[in-house]
Scaffold this motif. Sequence first.
Motif, PDB file in Angstrom:
ATOM      1  N   ALA A  60      17.593  24.699  49.992  1.00 31.30           N
ATOM      2  CA  ALA A  60      16.134  24.590  50.092  1.00 31.30           C
ATOM      3  C   ALA A  60      15.655  23.274  49.500  1.00 31.30           C
ATOM      4  O   ALA A  60      14.831  22.576  50.115  1.00 31.30           O
ATOM      5  CB  ALA A  60      15.493  25.769  49.374  1.00 31.30           C
ATOM      6  N   VAL A  61      16.167  22.907  48.324  1.00 30.26           N
ATOM      7  CA  VAL A  61      15.695  21.662  47.705  1.00 30.26           C
ATOM      8  C   VAL A  61      16.084  20.461  48.565  1.00 30.26           C
ATOM      9  O   VAL A  61      15.296  19.527  48.734  1.00 30.26           O
ATOM     10  CB  VAL A  61      16.228  21.515  46.265  1.00 30.26           C
ATOM     11  CG1 VAL A  61      15.819  20.175  45.686  1.00 30.26           C
ATOM     12  CG2 VAL A  61      15.693  22.632  45.392  1.00 30.26           C
ATOM     13  N   GLN A  76      16.417  17.758  41.658  1.00 27.77           N
ATOM     14  CA  GLN A  76      14.961  17.738  41.602  1.00 27.77           C
ATOM     15  C   GLN A  76      14.391  16.836  42.692  1.00 27.77           C
ATOM     16  O   GLN A  76      15.095  16.002  43.232  1.00 27.77           O
ATOM     17  CB  GLN A  76      14.499  17.209  40.235  1.00 27.77           C
ATOM     18  CG  GLN A  76      14.862  18.130  39.105  1.00 27.77           C
ATOM     19  CD  GLN A  76      14.472  17.568  37.757  1.00 27.77           C
ATOM     20  OE1 GLN A  76      13.445  16.927  37.625  1.00 27.77           O
ATOM     21  NE2 GLN A  76      15.297  17.804  36.768  1.00 27.77           N
ATOM     22  N   LEU A  77      13.127  17.021  42.943  1.00 25.55           N
ATOM     23  CA  LEU A  77      12.452  16.142  43.904  1.00 25.55           C
ATOM     24  C   LEU A  77      12.163  14.812  43.226  1.00 25.55           C
ATOM     25  O   LEU A  77      11.973  14.755  42.018  1.00 25.55           O
ATOM     26  CB  LEU A  77      11.132  16.775  44.339  1.00 25.55           C
ATOM     27  CG  LEU A  77      11.208  18.158  44.967  1.00 25.55           C
ATOM     28  CD1 LEU A  77       9.802  18.670  45.230  1.00 25.55           C
ATOM     29  CD2 LEU A  77      11.993  18.116  46.249  1.00 25.55           C
ATOM     30  N   SER A 103      16.188  30.378  48.016  1.00 21.58           N
ATOM     31  CA  SER A 103      15.254  29.413  48.594  1.00 21.58           C
ATOM     32  C   SER A 103      13.840  29.652  48.076  1.00 21.58           C
ATOM     33  O   SER A 103      13.081  28.714  47.865  1.00 21.58           O
ATOM     34  CB  SER A 103      15.281  29.494  50.116  1.00 21.58           C
ATOM     35  OG  SER A 103      14.651  30.677  50.550  1.00 21.58           O
ATOM     36  N   LEU A 104      13.516  30.917  47.828  1.00 18.40           N
ATOM     37  CA  LEU A 104      12.172  31.202  47.294  1.00 18.40           C
ATOM     38  C   LEU A 104      12.052  30.719  45.852  1.00 18.40           C
ATOM     39  O   LEU A 104      10.993  30.253  45.426  1.00 18.40           O
ATOM     40  CB  LEU A 104      11.875  32.693  47.389  1.00 18.40           C
ATOM     41  CG  LEU A 104      11.643  33.190  48.812  1.00 18.40           C
ATOM     42  CD1 LEU A 104      11.583  34.697  48.841  1.00 18.40           C
ATOM     43  CD2 LEU A 104      10.365  32.607  49.380  1.00 18.40           C
ATOM     44  N   LEU A 105      13.163  30.829  45.100  1.00 19.12           N
ATOM     45  CA  LEU A 105      13.149  30.272  43.741  1.00 19.12           C
ATOM     46  C   LEU A 105      12.818  28.786  43.811  1.00 19.12           C
ATOM     47  O   LEU A 105      12.029  28.270  43.015  1.00 19.12           O
ATOM     48  CB  LEU A 105      14.514  30.447  43.090  1.00 19.12           C
ATOM     49  CG  LEU A 105      14.836  31.786  42.433  1.00 19.12           C
ATOM     50  CD1 LEU A 105      16.240  31.734  41.833  1.00 19.12           C
ATOM     51  CD2 LEU A 105      13.833  32.106  41.348  1.00 19.12           C
ATOM     52  N   ALA A 115      16.784  22.998  41.455  1.00 21.07           N
ATOM     53  CA  ALA A 115      17.945  23.866  41.602  1.00 21.07           C
ATOM     54  C   ALA A 115      19.006  23.476  40.600  1.00 21.07           C
ATOM     55  O   ALA A 115      19.493  22.357  40.612  1.00 21.07           O
ATOM     56  CB  ALA A 115      18.498  23.763  43.021  1.00 21.07           C
ATOM     57  N   GLY A 116      19.330  24.391  39.696  1.00 19.31           N
ATOM     58  CA  GLY A 116      20.327  24.111  38.670  1.00 19.31           C
ATOM     59  C   GLY A 116      21.581  24.938  38.900  1.00 19.31           C
ATOM     60  O   GLY A 116      21.525  26.028  39.455  1.00 19.31           O
ATOM     61  N   ALA A 117      22.702  24.396  38.451  1.00 19.38           N
ATOM     62  CA  ALA A 117      23.978  25.087  38.682  1.00 19.38           C
ATOM     63  C   ALA A 117      24.057  26.382  37.889  1.00 19.38           C
ATOM     64  O   ALA A 117      24.820  27.272  38.241  1.00 19.38           O
ATOM     65  CB  ALA A 117      25.133  24.173  38.312  1.00 19.38           C
ATOM     66  N   GLU A 118      23.292  26.510  36.813  1.00 18.09           N
ATOM     67  CA  GLU A 118      23.416  27.725  35.993  1.00 18.09           C
ATOM     68  C   GLU A 118      22.995  28.971  36.771  1.00 18.09           C
ATOM     69  O   GLU A 118      23.323  30.077  36.395  1.00 18.09           O
ATOM     70  CB  GLU A 118      22.612  27.603  34.699  1.00 18.09           C
ATOM     71  CG  GLU A 118      21.112  27.527  34.871  1.00 18.09           C
ATOM     72  CD  GLU A 118      20.577  26.128  34.644  1.00 18.09           C
ATOM     73  OE1 GLU A 118      21.368  25.168  34.707  1.00 18.09           O
ATOM     74  OE2 GLU A 118      19.368  25.992  34.411  1.00 18.09           O
TER      75      GLU A 118
END
Lengths: 381, 451
Positions: free
Chosen positions: A77-78, A148-149, A247-249, A256-259
């Motif tokens: 999504a990001v 991040q954007l 994707s909603l997150l 988007a983080g790997a954790e």
Amino acid sequence: MNIFYLPRRDAITLAVFALVVLTMPIWLVPFGAAYPGLMQKFAIFAIFAVGYNVLFGLTGYLSFGHAAFLGVGSYTAVWTFKLMTMNVIPAMIFAVIVSGLFALAIGFVSLRRSGIYFSILTLAFAQMCYNLAYSVLTPITNGETALQLTINDPRVLDLMFSERGAGLPSPSLLGQGMSGIEAFYVVAVVLLIAFYIAQKIFVSPFGMMLRAIKSNQTRMHYTGFNTRPYALTAFVISGMYAGLAGSLLAATDPLAGAERMQWTASGEVVLMTILGGVGTLIGPVIGAWLIKYFENIFSGFNDAMLHHTFSWLPQGAQDVVVAITSKFVGEGWQLSLGLIFVLVVVFLPGGVMEGIRRFSSIFRNRREPGPTGALKTSPAE
Amino acid sequence: MTLLKRGLTRRRVLQTGMAGIIGSGVAPLMFTKGAWAQEFCNNPTGDTVTLGFVMPLTGAYADEGADQQRAFLLAVEHLNGEGDGGLLPTFSSKVLKGNGILGKKVAYVTGDDQTKSDAGRDAARRMIERDGAIMISGASSSGVAIAEQALCQEMGVIYMAGLTHSNDTTGKDKKRYGFRHFFNAYQSGTAIAPVLGEAYGKDRRAYHLTSDYTWGWTQEESIKNATEAMGWETVAAVRTPVGAGDFSQYITPVLNSGADVLILNHYGFDGVNSLTQAVQFGLRDRQANGKDFQIVLPLVSDLMAQGAGEAIKGIYGTANWDWQLDDAASGAFTRSFGAKYGQPPSQIAQTSYVQALLYADAVERAGTFYPPEVIKALEGFEFDGMGNGPTLYRAEDHQCLKEVLVVQGRENPSTTFDVLQTVQKVGRDVADYDASIFEGELGPYDAALCA
């Protein structure tokens, strides 16, 4: 027959569920949880848990790696936001497709085994995804820093129609901003659709087949069914649900983080499902809400708040009570969650839903006592 | 009674349902109305103002987070005029009177970021959306700080970063609403390279172990550039995951790599673990290339030094502040902190405490909580009396420019807290650098309505 048809009982469940979800901003107020950030999480993790339950609840395959699909969904999504457009619909579609493909690959290998071996395989795959995101794939995932954007992202589709703004753009749904309470309603509607699809799966012949896999796979084989395609389909569906949640997150918070892919996150969805009630539709949702509530509200309590809460006690007693309770809130929130989990598993193996069922059966029995002896357990001859 | 006997009719269910649906339809309108009533996000209208503190109470940097929390609570006390006033008397700006901020009593909310970006943003959102926090401060990891800073920019809430040492915080990822008092990796490189050159010679071969995230990357880059500029050679730079716990698999290859210096770009428990394990592997007793093998920990804190125990002795690093500094402000802060908690403050406590005070002071000077005005009050603000000597909040990138300390693990500590000694104070003019060497843009001032 109408393809949207739901049995009457399920239709009522859906209506009540819709009511409960859409009125969250009202009934969550006394719990201190009625702020958009948390309500979005409630709806998103409910989608995740409902999807997980399609696999675990119906087929009995205990996957310990579902967070991988959540993470894949978020990253997709990001990247869609970065490369194409800030509109959330393409992001959701791509996330579902990509996580579905991931689930297909992982499920194809893992479903060759069942039971504990299946769980370990999925856990291993998820851990691999997590470690890849942290090491080899850092150009794609940006590692620990999280994807991040940035102002200078290509965003091909958006920039064809408009100029680059001064600040960071934020995700939108057909021009409508995705922030705060609006984003919650968008996510809530997606949850209702996802819930409805899960209901359809539960009552369909396909769902019946999955239940048969759970109850006795060997017998299925003997009657001539190849169970693997069914199990794989269930695995892919639940992976797609996880991707949608991911994707909603990202849509509500474009990062988007790997954790998100760590094994603790995979374990969390197992906890949600068991806490709420495996194999029921509502149970996992309740489980998801309970866990997210603990994580967000209990972890925010501090000593000052406790002193305020117990200010009606005399000073000495107040200090003692605060000293004891402070171990269970703030950074100790996992301790209280663990306690609740142990209590539920020991006394209510069917989760919160079993508690509700027992509670309501007390009333039902009082009103109209059933046929004598039918409900009583008696030792076998 | 009749109602119960008959049970719920379909009619009743529908009636209640409709009421609910209408209710839920009206609810969002009420929320939007509330949002329009204020001209900016979380304008404090009552007699209190809420600050939000997000700290790593669990995870790899939990020790740091605990000390950070102590510092924030102390700052709130002093802002409200309780306790001994701490740094308020020594601070060069005299507008803070200990009567809260703009006459409003300071309240606070806390949250755990679990040393994770996601959790940090969740906690910050809770504070902004539910608790009405007007400012967010905290973090002990640059990854978390950058994530929270981006969120705060979106929400239109000022972010006073805690301990974050990555160049990106005020470089590539700088934000108009984000401010950093702590120094950065680039300044560490400038400060420590000459000391290392003097102590270990100018022909060393270095091996980097680096925490695999923004802070590790930029520190590795900065230390590499600074040491290579004076003649060192970099043999290899290996990335390690955050919170790895066991670093033996990364330390073993160092032995036969031909390197004679190990540079540990690790912080918190990671730094403690990797340093202790490197010393246990006997690295410091070895000879390589005819020289004694050395270990460097470019960013070090009291808490890490205490955790590493024996292993820290003689190790060089840099720090933002040390409680043993002999200026009046450092003494006042150490006394105040010690009186309340029975231990001296660490550098994260100092930077967090100072950040809270600087925000309060900027609001007082601006005369309003309106974020664009507060930002303008902080940009280019020159102050003193906070323990770091004369300091400037640079307007171009929101980085504080001040002295940097080069420290070394003490050989004979007198107490358990007396673990680091300052070997050199690197002046502000040396630690200064051109803000334009890092890309990135601050973005607009515009006040947002909580996004």
